[in-house]
Design a protein around this motif. Structure first.
Motif, PDB file in Angstrom:
ATOM      1  N   VAL A   1       0.845  -1.212   0.000  1.00 47.93           N
ATOM      2  CA  VAL A   1       0.000   0.000   0.000  1.00 47.93           C
ATOM      3  C   VAL A   1       0.873   1.253   0.000  1.00 47.93           C
ATOM      4  CG1 VAL A   1      -1.604   1.349   1.406  1.00 47.93           C
ATOM      5  CG2 VAL A   1      -2.019  -1.093   1.027  1.00 47.93           C
ATOM      6  N   VAL A   2       1.868   1.295   0.870  1.00 50.47           N
ATOM      7  CA  VAL A   2       2.723   2.485   0.949  1.00 50.47           C
ATOM      8  C   VAL A   2       3.530   2.639  -0.338  1.00 50.47           C
ATOM      9  CG1 VAL A   2       4.607   3.597   2.207  1.00 50.47           C
ATOM     10  CG2 VAL A   2       2.816   2.390   3.457  1.00 50.47           C
ATOM     11  N   GLY A   3       4.100   1.544  -0.828  1.00 48.63           N
ATOM     12  CA  GLY A   3       4.848   1.603  -2.091  1.00 48.63           C
ATOM     13  C   GLY A   3       3.958   2.027  -3.249  1.00 48.63           C
ATOM     14  N   GLY A   4       2.723   1.535  -3.281  1.00 48.26           N
ATOM     15  CA  GLY A   4       1.779   1.904  -4.329  1.00 48.26           C
ATOM     16  C   GLY A   4       1.404   3.373  -4.272  1.00 48.26           C
ATOM     17  N   GLN A   5       1.241   3.900  -3.062  1.00 46.02           N
ATOM     18  CA  GLN A   5       0.914   5.326  -2.929  1.00 46.02           C
ATOM     19  C   GLN A   5       2.059   6.200  -3.441  1.00 46.02           C
ATOM     20  OE1 GLN A   5      -0.089   5.686   1.205  1.00 46.02           O
ATOM     21  NE2 GLN A   5      -2.286   5.457   0.814  1.00 46.02           N
ATOM     22  N   TYR A   6       3.282   5.820  -3.092  1.00 46.77           N
ATOM     23  CA  TYR A   6       4.434   6.591  -3.594  1.00 46.77           C
ATOM     24  C   TYR A   6       4.518   6.492  -5.110  1.00 46.77           C
ATOM     25  CZ  TYR A   6       6.558   8.097   0.744  1.00 46.77           C
ATOM     26  OH  TYR A   6       6.803   8.742   1.915  1.00 46.77           O
ATOM     27  N   ALA A   7       4.277   5.304  -5.662  1.00 44.54           N
ATOM     28  CA  ALA A   7       4.323   5.137  -7.115  1.00 44.54           C
ATOM     29  C   ALA A   7       3.273   6.014  -7.786  1.00 44.54           C
ATOM     30  CB  ALA A   7       4.104   3.674  -7.479  1.00 44.54           C
ATOM     31  N   HIS A   8       2.089   6.048  -7.237  1.00 43.14           N
ATOM     32  CA  HIS A   8       1.020   6.876  -7.792  1.00 43.14           C
ATOM     33  C   HIS A   8       1.413   8.355  -7.776  1.00 43.14           C
ATOM     34  CE1 HIS A   8      -2.957   8.355  -8.737  1.00 43.14           C
ATOM     35  NE2 HIS A   8      -2.915   9.118  -7.654  1.00 43.14           N
ATOM     36  N   GLN A   9       1.950   8.802  -6.645  1.00 45.45           N
ATOM     37  CA  GLN A   9       2.348  10.216  -6.548  1.00 45.45           C
ATOM     38  C   GLN A   9       3.464  10.543  -7.537  1.00 45.45           C
ATOM     39  OE1 GLN A   9       3.312  10.950  -2.479  1.00 45.45           O
ATOM     40  NE2 GLN A   9       1.202  10.787  -1.781  1.00 45.45           N
TER      41      GLN A   9
ATOM     42  N   PRO B   1       9.568   9.044 -14.827  1.00 44.87           N
ATOM     43  CA  PRO B   1       9.556   7.855 -15.684  1.00 44.87           C
ATOM     44  C   PRO B   1       9.196   6.580 -14.909  1.00 44.87           C
ATOM     45  CG  PRO B   1      11.511   9.162 -16.107  1.00 44.87           C
ATOM     46  CD  PRO B   1      10.823   9.787 -14.931  1.00 44.87           C
ATOM     47  N   VAL B   2       8.572   5.654 -15.618  1.00 47.12           N
ATOM     48  CA  VAL B   2       8.077   4.426 -14.989  1.00 47.12           C
ATOM     49  C   VAL B   2       9.214   3.614 -14.375  1.00 47.12           C
ATOM     50  CG1 VAL B   2       6.931   2.218 -15.430  1.00 47.12           C
ATOM     51  CG2 VAL B   2       6.058   4.310 -16.474  1.00 47.12           C
ATOM     52  N   SER B   3      10.378   3.571 -15.053  1.00 47.03           N
ATOM     53  CA  SER B   3      11.484   2.772 -14.513  1.00 47.03           C
ATOM     54  C   SER B   3      11.967   3.334 -13.169  1.00 47.03           C
ATOM     55  CB  SER B   3      12.643   2.726 -15.511  1.00 47.03           C
ATOM     56  OG  SER B   3      13.106   4.043 -15.788  1.00 47.03           O
ATOM     57  N   LEU B   4      12.047   4.643 -13.043  1.00 49.01           N
ATOM     58  CA  LEU B   4      12.442   5.243 -11.760  1.00 49.01           C
ATOM     59  C   LEU B   4      11.351   5.056 -10.711  1.00 49.01           C
ATOM     60  CD1 LEU B   4      14.111   8.603 -12.843  1.00 49.01           C
ATOM     61  CD2 LEU B   4      15.215   6.587 -11.887  1.00 49.01           C
ATOM     62  N   THR B   5      10.127   5.214 -11.125  1.00 50.01           N
ATOM     63  CA  THR B   5       9.003   5.032 -10.191  1.00 50.01           C
ATOM     64  C   THR B   5       8.974   3.604  -9.660  1.00 50.01           C
ATOM     65  OG1 THR B   5       7.715   6.707 -11.336  1.00 50.01           O
ATOM     66  CG2 THR B   5       6.506   5.169  -9.969  1.00 50.01           C
ATOM     67  N   ALA B   6       9.196   2.634 -10.554  1.00 53.32           N
ATOM     68  CA  ALA B   6       9.176   1.228 -10.122  1.00 53.32           C
ATOM     69  C   ALA B   6      10.291   0.952  -9.126  1.00 53.32           C
ATOM     70  CB  ALA B   6       9.308   0.307 -11.335  1.00 53.32           C
ATOM     71  N   GLY B   7      11.476   1.496  -9.383  1.00 52.23           N
ATOM     72  CA  GLY B   7      12.590   1.295  -8.455  1.00 52.23           C
ATOM     73  C   GLY B   7      12.301   1.893  -7.093  1.00 52.23           C
ATOM     74  N   CYS B   8      11.764   3.104  -7.079  1.00 52.73           N
ATOM     75  CA  CYS B   8      11.432   3.757  -5.811  1.00 52.73           C
ATOM     76  C   CYS B   8      10.327   3.000  -5.077  1.00 52.73           C
ATOM     77  CB  CYS B   8      10.994   5.197  -6.065  1.00 52.73           C
ATOM     78  SG  CYS B   8      12.328   6.276  -6.599  1.00 52.73           S
ATOM     79  N   ALA B   9       9.310   2.581  -5.815  1.00 54.57           N
ATOM     80  CA  ALA B   9       8.198   1.872  -5.180  1.00 54.57           C
ATOM     81  C   ALA B   9       8.653   0.540  -4.585  1.00 54.57           C
ATOM     82  CB  ALA B   9       7.080   1.647  -6.194  1.00 54.57           C
ATOM     83  N   LEU B  10       9.524  -0.167  -5.309  1.00 48.78           N
ATOM     84  CA  LEU B  10      10.028  -1.438  -4.773  1.00 48.78           C
ATOM     85  C   LEU B  10      10.884  -1.218  -3.533  1.00 48.78           C
ATOM     86  CD1 LEU B  10      10.888  -3.426  -8.022  1.00 48.78           C
ATOM     87  CD2 LEU B  10       9.104  -3.937  -6.342  1.00 48.78           C
ATOM     88  N   ALA B  11      11.708  -0.180  -3.538  1.00 52.18           N
ATOM     89  CA  ALA B  11      12.540   0.114  -2.375  1.00 52.18           C
ATOM     90  C   ALA B  11      11.681   0.478  -1.165  1.00 52.18           C
ATOM     91  CB  ALA B  11      13.511   1.247  -2.703  1.00 52.18           C
ATOM     92  N   ILE B  12      10.655   1.269  -1.390  1.00 51.85           N
ATOM     93  CA  ILE B  12       9.758   1.654  -0.288  1.00 51.85           C
ATOM     94  C   ILE B  12       8.988   0.438   0.195  1.00 51.85           C
ATOM     95  CG2 ILE B  12       7.697   3.010   0.269  1.00 51.85           C
ATOM     96  CD1 ILE B  12       8.918   5.180  -1.614  1.00 51.85           C
ATOM     97  N   PHE B  13       8.519  -0.395  -0.736  1.00 48.15           N
ATOM     98  CA  PHE B  13       7.831  -1.630  -0.345  1.00 48.15           C
ATOM     99  C   PHE B  13       8.730  -2.474   0.560  1.00 48.15           C
ATOM    100  CE2 PHE B  13       7.726  -6.195  -1.244  1.00 48.15           C
ATOM    101  CZ  PHE B  13       6.511  -6.519  -0.657  1.00 48.15           C
TER     102      PHE B  13
END
Ligand SMILES: [Zn+2]
Length: 108
Positions: A24-32, A39-51
């Protein structure tokens, strides 16, 4: 409710609760990030790290809350025992062991 029952439930639901919270937290950061045009590749990396960070943090917190920790009461001694999944009798025995362990290791 008996604390042993509550702790057993915390242990049982540790993995699903920590994974869902991390997602949930990783998904919220990805959405923001996506709404800001990242870019999607940076967003995915950040979301996975937060997850991963949230999942581990919640897992450790629930593990601590679901266990028992007994420490030696001698000042300066760092001996301690952390238990999970024990009943009241076994927990009491480990508490007595922690209070009467033979060698005190002082931290300086
Ligand atoms: Zn000690």
């Amino acid at each position: 409710m008996d604390t042993f029952i509550v702790k057993a439930k915390l242990r049982r639901f540790n993995t699903p609760l920590s994974v869902v919270t991390g997602a949930v937290v990783g998904g919220q950061y990805a959405h923001q990030l996506l709404t800001y045009g990242v870019p999607v590749s940076l967003t995915a990396g950040c979301a996975l790290a937060i997850f991963a960070a949230v999942r581990v943090a919640v897992g450790v917190l629930l593990e601590r809350l679901s266990g028992e920790t007994y420490r030696c009461e001698v000042i300066g001694c760092g001996f301690r025992v952390r238990l999970t999944g024990t009943d009241a009798g076994e927990s009491r025995r480990w508490q007595e062991i922690a209070l009467a362990h033979p060698t005190h290791n002082h931290r300086h």
